[in-house]
Enzyme design. Structure first.
Site, PDB file in Angstrom:
ATOM      1  N   GLY A 276       9.027  25.866  42.181  1.00 24.27           N
ATOM      2  CA  GLY A 276      10.133  26.774  42.490  1.00 24.27           C
ATOM      3  C   GLY A 276       9.853  28.205  42.081  1.00 24.27           C
ATOM      4  O   GLY A 276       8.714  28.587  41.862  1.00 24.27           O
TER       5      GLY A 276
ATOM      6  N   HIS B 172       3.888  31.012  47.879  1.00 24.68           N
ATOM      7  CA  HIS B 172       4.428  29.698  48.255  1.00 24.68           C
ATOM      8  C   HIS B 172       4.775  29.664  49.746  1.00 24.68           C
ATOM      9  O   HIS B 172       4.547  28.660  50.425  1.00 24.68           O
ATOM     10  CB  HIS B 172       5.715  29.409  47.472  1.00 24.68           C
TER      11      HIS B 172
ATOM     12  N   LYS C 148      -5.161  30.008  44.698  1.00 24.58           N
ATOM     13  CA  LYS C 148      -4.829  30.705  43.449  1.00 24.58           C
ATOM     14  C   LYS C 148      -5.116  29.819  42.234  1.00 24.58           C
ATOM     15  O   LYS C 148      -5.651  30.268  41.236  1.00 24.58           O
ATOM     16  CB  LYS C 148      -3.348  31.103  43.500  1.00 24.58           C
TER      17      LYS C 148
ATOM     18  N   SER D 270       2.500  35.305  41.475  1.00 28.62           N
ATOM     19  CA  SER D 270       2.719  34.174  40.573  1.00 28.62           C
ATOM     20  C   SER D 270       4.120  34.269  40.000  1.00 28.62           C
ATOM     21  O   SER D 270       4.623  35.373  39.756  1.00 28.62           O
ATOM     22  CB  SER D 270       1.697  34.232  39.434  1.00 28.62           C
TER      23      SER D 270
HETATM   24  P1  PAJ Z   1       3.417  26.388  41.455  1.00 29.28           P
HETATM   25  O1  PAJ Z   1       2.801  27.232  40.394  1.00 29.28           O
HETATM   26  O2  PAJ Z   1       4.841  26.592  41.822  1.00 29.28           O
HETATM   27  O3  PAJ Z   1       2.540  26.549  42.743  1.00 29.28           O
HETATM   28  C1  PAJ Z   1       2.808  25.763  43.881  1.00 29.28           C
HETATM   29  C2  PAJ Z   1       1.690  25.985  44.879  1.00 29.28           C
HETATM   30  O4  PAJ Z   1       1.685  27.361  45.289  1.00 29.28           O
HETATM   31  C3  PAJ Z   1       0.293  25.691  44.303  1.00 29.28           C
HETATM   32  O5  PAJ Z   1      -0.483  25.009  45.271  1.00 29.28           O
HETATM   33  C4  PAJ Z   1      -0.256  27.083  44.034  1.00 29.28           C
HETATM   34  O6  PAJ Z   1      -1.663  27.159  44.072  1.00 29.28           O
HETATM   35  C5  PAJ Z   1       0.361  27.861  45.182  1.00 29.28           C
HETATM   36  N1  PAJ Z   1       0.398  29.299  44.900  1.00 29.28           N
HETATM   37  C6  PAJ Z   1       0.938  29.912  43.822  1.00 29.28           C
HETATM   38  N2  PAJ Z   1       0.748  31.259  43.885  1.00 29.28           N
HETATM   39  C7  PAJ Z   1       0.049  31.487  45.018  1.00 29.28           C
HETATM   40  C8  PAJ Z   1      -0.471  32.677  45.649  1.00 29.28           C
HETATM   41  N3  PAJ Z   1      -0.337  33.874  45.123  1.00 29.28           N
HETATM   42  N4  PAJ Z   1      -1.133  32.528  46.827  1.00 29.28           N
HETATM   43  C9  PAJ Z   1      -1.308  31.284  47.385  1.00 29.28           C
HETATM   44  N5  PAJ Z   1      -0.835  30.150  46.836  1.00 29.28           N
HETATM   45  C10 PAJ Z   1      -0.174  30.238  45.674  1.00 29.28           C
HETATM   46  O7  PAJ Z   1       0.992  24.652  41.086  1.00 29.28           O
HETATM   47  C11 PAJ Z   1       2.081  24.195  40.776  1.00 29.28           C
HETATM   48  O8  PAJ Z   1       3.288  24.833  41.041  1.00 29.28           O
HETATM   49  C12 PAJ Z   1       2.233  22.858  40.087  1.00 29.28           C
HETATM   50  O9  PAJ Z   1       1.104  22.627  39.281  1.00 29.28           O
HETATM   51  C13 PAJ Z   1       2.422  21.661  41.070  1.00 29.28           C
HETATM   52  C14 PAJ Z   1       1.227  21.499  41.997  1.00 29.28           C
HETATM   53  C15 PAJ Z   1       3.710  21.850  41.887  1.00 29.28           C
HETATM   54  C16 PAJ Z   1       2.569  20.342  40.264  1.00 29.28           C
HETATM   55  O10 PAJ Z   1       3.633  20.404  39.385  1.00 29.28           O
END
Ligand code: PAJ
Length: 289
Positions: free
Chosen positions: A31, A37, A152, A188
């Site tokens: 979230g 995302h 990322k 992020s």
């Molecule tokens: P979260 O940090 O919310 O990230 C969810 C997904 O979005 C991940 O696959 C992450 O690599 C991707 N993501 C985040 N920031 C990004 C960006 N700037 N560019 C491209 N993709 C991005 O990663 C997680 O959650 C958790 O570890 C989860 C996989 C949900 C398990 O709990």
């Protein structure tokens, strides 16, 4: 956009889609959604007929003293953004749905040590076991054809890809390049912890990594020297450096001279905020004459 919170709610929807032979893609998230995302959701829409986004802040992947309690939770806004992005179903399980037997004595999925104990795993022991455990449960609850992850979190992407193959899920793991702010800072949820000045300064992290990659690719820079120089530059820019590492993209192993596809990965602290990032450094093969 549909909403499901429990297994009983998601099962008939996902089952109906399977009967209709519609291909489904899962985008797991914690979230506090941003454009990174949403790029995953867009990729999922291109790859599948139906897109399911999960939102769950997973306690088992946070270590002692990490930011589980303070992690930003913005469900209403997240739902609006997902609806606008054309997501078909948002899955918002609570702890009882994800961990029906509680957090003390549950079945766990252990991430493979060689991949998971280095870099992020060294500073955050057990982190990837929490990630594989929660993603395995999501895969079992949703049973998607495809799952979409961001570059990322490159080490996480490799761990999940490996888990999907190793446990025979047959779920195709699709990756999406990192989405960045105009300063170069990788988007992020944790960027919210930075104040405006820090946020502008944090763009320097990606610049240092790109310069390091450039030296590897163009100048045949020695990886260890490149790591040392990048560490110095980051310290000068006010970061506290956890690691800067040049690794093989395929398995995060130490690169040999013959390896072509490399990554420069880093984790730093800026103020109290932990930031991670990585860039490609693909050495061009030397043509034989
Ligand atoms: P979260 O940090 O919310 O990230 C969810 C997904 O979005 C991940 O696959 C992450 O690599 C991707 N993501 C985040 N920031 C990004 C960006 N700037 N560019 C491209 N993709 C991005 O990663 C997680 O959650 C958790 O570890 C989860 C996989 C949900 C398990 O709990």
């Amino acid at each position: 956009m549909l909403l499901a919170k429990t297994r009983e709610q998601i099962d008939p929807i996902a089952h109906g889609w399977r009967i209709d032979r519609l291909k489904t893609a899962l985008v797991p998230t914690m979230g506090n959604l941003h454009e990174g995302h949403l790029a995953l959701v867009a990729a999922a829409k291109r790859e599948a007929d139906k897109v399911i986004t999960s939102i769950y802040v997973n306690p088992t992947q946070f270590g002692q003293g990490e930011d589980f309690e303070n992690y930003p939770r913005t469900l209403e806004r997240d739902r609006e953004l997902l609806a606008q992005a054309g997501c078909d179903l948002v899955f918002v399980p609570d702890q009882g749905v994800m961990y029906p037997f509680g957090l003390d004595d549950q079945v766990r999925v252990l991430a493979p040590a060689a991949l998971a104990n280095t870099l992020e795993g060294q500073t955050r022991p057990g982190h990837f076991d929490g990630v594989t455990t929660v993603v395995a449960r999501l895969f079992n609850l949703v049973r998607p054809d495809i799952a979409v992850f961001g570059e990322k979190d490159y080490q996480q992407l490799l761990v999940i890809r490996r888990m999907s193959e190793d446990l025979g899920y047959g779920i195709r793991v699709v990756s999406v390049p990192t989405v960045r702010e105009s300063s170069g800072l990788a988007m992020s949820s944790r960027n919210n912890y930075l104040d405006a000045g820090q946020r502008a300064g944090a763009g320097e992290l990606s610049k240092v990594l790109l310069q390091a990659a450039h030296r590897i690719v163009r100048d045949s820079g020695n990886p260890e020297q490149v790591e040392r120089d990048a560490t110095d530059r980051l310290k000068q820019a006010g970061f506290q450096v956890d690691y800067v590492a040049v690794r093989r993209a395929q398995d995060l192993g130490t690169p040999q001279d013959s390896d072509r596809d490399l990554k420069v990965l880093a984790a730093v602290y800026f103020g109290g905020t932990r930031l991670i990032d990585n860039v490609n450094a693909n050495r061009v093969g030397i043509p034989e004459d």
